[in-house]
Design an enzyme around this catalytic site. Structure first.
Site, PDB file in Angstrom:
ATOM      1  N   GLY C 245       0.805  -1.220   0.000  1.00 46.10           N
ATOM      2  CA  GLY C 245       0.000   0.000   0.000  1.00 46.10           C
ATOM      3  C   GLY C 245       0.842   1.276   0.000  1.00 46.10           C
ATOM      4  O   GLY C 245       2.058   1.244   0.219  1.00 46.10           O
ATOM      5  N   HIS C 246       0.170   2.381  -0.240  1.00 48.60           N
ATOM      6  CA  HIS C 246       0.849   3.684  -0.357  1.00 48.60           C
ATOM      7  C   HIS C 246       1.600   4.051   0.918  1.00 48.60           C
ATOM      8  O   HIS C 246       1.129   3.829   2.016  1.00 48.60           O
ATOM      9  CB  HIS C 246      -0.124   4.799  -0.741  1.00 48.60           C
ATOM     10  N   ASN C 247       2.784   4.607   0.701  1.00 53.19           N
ATOM     11  CA  ASN C 247       3.630   5.136   1.774  1.00 53.19           C
ATOM     12  C   ASN C 247       4.241   4.073   2.684  1.00 53.19           C
ATOM     13  O   ASN C 247       4.808   4.421   3.718  1.00 53.19           O
ATOM     14  CB  ASN C 247       2.869   6.166   2.630  1.00 53.19           C
TER      15      ASN C 247
END
Lengths: 363, 363, 363
Positions: C245-247
């Site tokens: 997932g993002h980040n």
């Protein structure tokens, strides 16, 4: 142009009972029971949906013979009575929605085909497909747009490969195999040696062999063997987003639902079925005809014919028994507490009886 | 070229408090709190991150009004006080990193577009995209490289389809839909009849209808219906690697996290949410506003507004209660053992009292 | 043309023991123990497979020194005794199946490369790859067919990107990275604000940074950060169909098996390992060298070196203890029932003794 119910009945081997309908108004299309309108044919998929017939607006309903009388109580219109309603419905679907004739494209000028590749007769290579050196493709195949077939792949007759699927070099694909979009056949297995604090890649020089009549879902990945072949047996059907690890030997006529994962080197015998999101560890053996429930997590061999579920997975019977015990835990705790009180009372009574204080054990 | 804090504050409707900063040094970019440097604007995402402000080096911090006083104790530099810090931060991001203007490519000469396809004004078809016969695409769309759109698809206005996504023939895509890379819309549902020891494919002649404002993640697969449509309702957001089975009817404004799987024919009402890796069996109904926890395995209908988790999934309250009981099992067993000893002592005492040997029940 | 066992032994640093073989007949290929024939070299992967040597038909078997004597009892033919059999086998595989020399394609005329892109020396851009504006690609890379590389990506030396993988604009890929087919790097993170009954998209303007020597499996998706970068640390190996997932900030030398999912903003330290289908919630920290079991569902930080499994996941020891207690629940219930009867008997006996009726507590 509608097809008359009478001619459809003849074609499907059905007994036609027009019911309250005044005449044979004909059928234009097929539809699910809830969506069907007056020119649609539908079917009743078992007695648990009988009540849905009350609001059914279909122009005709296929029903199993043994449900015909009951169906009539829920639906006044035309019934087509058959031995097997779903089967007849599929036949009607093919009649009413004849599959598009395969186009005669041949090799599109927008495809990129290596000079040494051999493409069989009546095979279409669609625009922007890419076919490597020494590839052999049989007859009557469709290689759709964006498909990439690596060098030295061998593909049988009547194979369909949907857009953007990828075959790494050296794959072997049997006749009548269907590979859906974005599936990837033959990526390297996930194998490393840990050395001096880093993972060193183990080269994978094996292949994938997919036997005839296999269907492989969209986004599914099947890794190549390390030296030998990962094998998918004849007639096996694999849904979308399934992962088959390197060197697995999948038997014939298996069926795996979506998002199932197999780690490496596991063997399945014939007729194995897996529910969605099940996971199977490496180097196991799943016996003939065994079944894994959805989300099962399997760490042990599964005997033939056995049904397993749960995480870690075990035989259905055991799992259900344990599950019921777990559900009744709050009740068990209450019973224990009640018993503690009864014992405490007994201790007090006995102490009173014998004239002694509370026993040490009750402290 | 930096934007002054003062002008940024006006634009964001923020109250600027320079704190110990001697003058307004301006902002060049946005960054997360931990990464932000002296020319970056960042934001405080709730009070649980207050202590991270101690080491924050940002040139400005957006904070919610109610946290401003506390934030000042942890951060001496410029604060921009707003009603809703995340919202203001997103606004600042759009200002400081203006989205690239859509290029005016039109239809790339490297794309392959069937002669009968109709492409709307201001729509870009990027190089190596492939568009089938009779496809209709609206205005202001971006069809990126490697996208394959099958015959007879209909696509609304303002749609973005990222590289290598695939639409099978006959799909219906509403306006402002975003489809991410390698997603596959419209593969055949996983349906077979078992006959004479083999699986026979049930033809799938239905479609997928995606309503407006839906976003679909990378690698997600949505299968076509058998005869009718698989539907994704307006405004629903689907993350990467999600599987939606044939004939599902997904409601409006649902949100499904990554790797969720739906088997066929399940219906969700509006505002349903699913945590990552949840799985839902076929032919179920998920009520309006219900929520499934991560990895939930759902085998039953879920009532509106209910929260379910676990495998098999049940209402949160029950699951938590059962889970706590399970965690306390070792303790329960100890209590039972202690009680066994107390009972054994009672039995001995009573036997001594009555002058008999141990009772049969104690054997 | 076979290689003699004697020369192979020299090359692998092995001690050759021909056993019952009359002369050195040479080796043509490598194979797994079960599949190996008279011209194949194989290896014994640990003592648990000793009995499989009984039916082994290989022309030579690599064995660890400490297993040589035992192996001789099961296999009469040529043994090659080495310190580490798997390592020697891999070396032999490279000798006997020399990897195809990378072709000197340069940039295929069938690729679409933006004029502003810079491609390093000895890099191949295969047919139908598509490379965006201002992209920089190092030397000795292979960008395979159907790969789409968005504007402004920067790619190091010796990178391989397999067919149909997608890099969104602005990705940063370190040297010697391998990205398998249909992987997607840099799709938008799954982030929305809920406002007036609808989800509003949070723009994602961050990037993905993949450090050197990372391998990424087929169909894996790694989302871009909201403003900063999603990072995959040096030497980390990620299997097929994994979701990051993002980040997320993934450490160095991690290893994630297939179908693992990480929600956003989670941090892993170095040497973290995850079994297949594990899932990790957002904003967590997995400590150095910790291990997650297959299908683990992690909702809390995991301390360094700890092993977690289960759903919800906890330390192995605790989970195993709880699991054993759950398995013994039926037995526990029986013990409780037996005790209830003993107590009832005691109550009757005591009542008889004291001449009173059954006590109230026993009702």
């Amino acid at each position: 142009m509608p097809v008359s119910l009478a001619s459809l009945a003849i074609q499907l081997g059905a007994e036609l009972d027009l019911g309250s309908a005044e005449d044979d108004q004909g059928i234009c299309d097929v539809a699910a029971l809830e969506q069907a309108g007056p020119t649609d044919l539908t079917y009743l998929d078992g007695d648990k949906y009988l009540s849905r017939l009350d609001s059914c607006r279909a122009g005709g309903v296929l029903v199993n013979r043994e449900l015909a009388a009951k169906a009539r109580q829920h639906f006044p219109g035309p019934l087509l009575v058959v031995p097997q309603a779903q089967e007849a419905f599929i036949l009607a679907m093919v009649t009413l929605r004849p599959p598009a004739r395969r186009p005669h494209l041949g090799v599109s000028p927008h495809a990129v085909v290596a000079p040494s590749a051999r493409i069989g007769g009546a095979t279409n290579v669609h625009p922007l497909a890419c076919i490597g050196e020494r590839v052999i493709i049989g007859e009557h195949c469709d290689i759709h747009s964006g498909v990439v077939i690596g060098d030295d792949c061998v593909i049988g007759d009547g194979v369909t490969i949907y857009p953007n699927a990828v075959l790494y070099p050296g794959m072997q694909i049997g006749s009548r195999v269907i590979i859906h979009a974005a599936a990837v056949i033959g990526a390297d297995g996930f194998g490393y040696r840990f050395h001096n604090g880093a993972y060193l890649k183990i080269p994978h020089t094996g292949t994938v062999r997919i036997e005839e009549d296999v269907e492989i879902g969209a986004g599914t990945t099947i890794d190549r063997g390390m030296v030998g072949a990962t094998v998918i047996g004849k007639g096996t059907k694999i849904d979308n987003q399934v992962m088959i690890g390197h060197n697995c030997q999948i038997g014939r006529h298996n069926a795996f639902a979506s998002q199932v994962g197999f780690a490496g080197s596991t063997v399945t015998e014939d007729y194995v079925r897996c529910g969605g999101q099940a996971g199977v560890s490496d180097h196991l053996r799943l016996g003939k005809g065994c079944t894994l429930g959805p989300k099962a997590g399997v760490h042990v061999d599964v005997p033939p014919g056995e049904k397993f579920h749960g995480m870690p997975a075990g035989p259905d019977k055991e799992q259900i028994r344990i599950h019921l015990h777990v559900q009744r835990l709050p009740e068990l705790r209450k019973e224990l507490q009640a018993l503690v009180q009864r014992v405490a009372l007994l201790e007090r009574q006995l102490a009173a009886e014998t004239g002694t204080g509370p026993s040490a054990a009750a402290a």
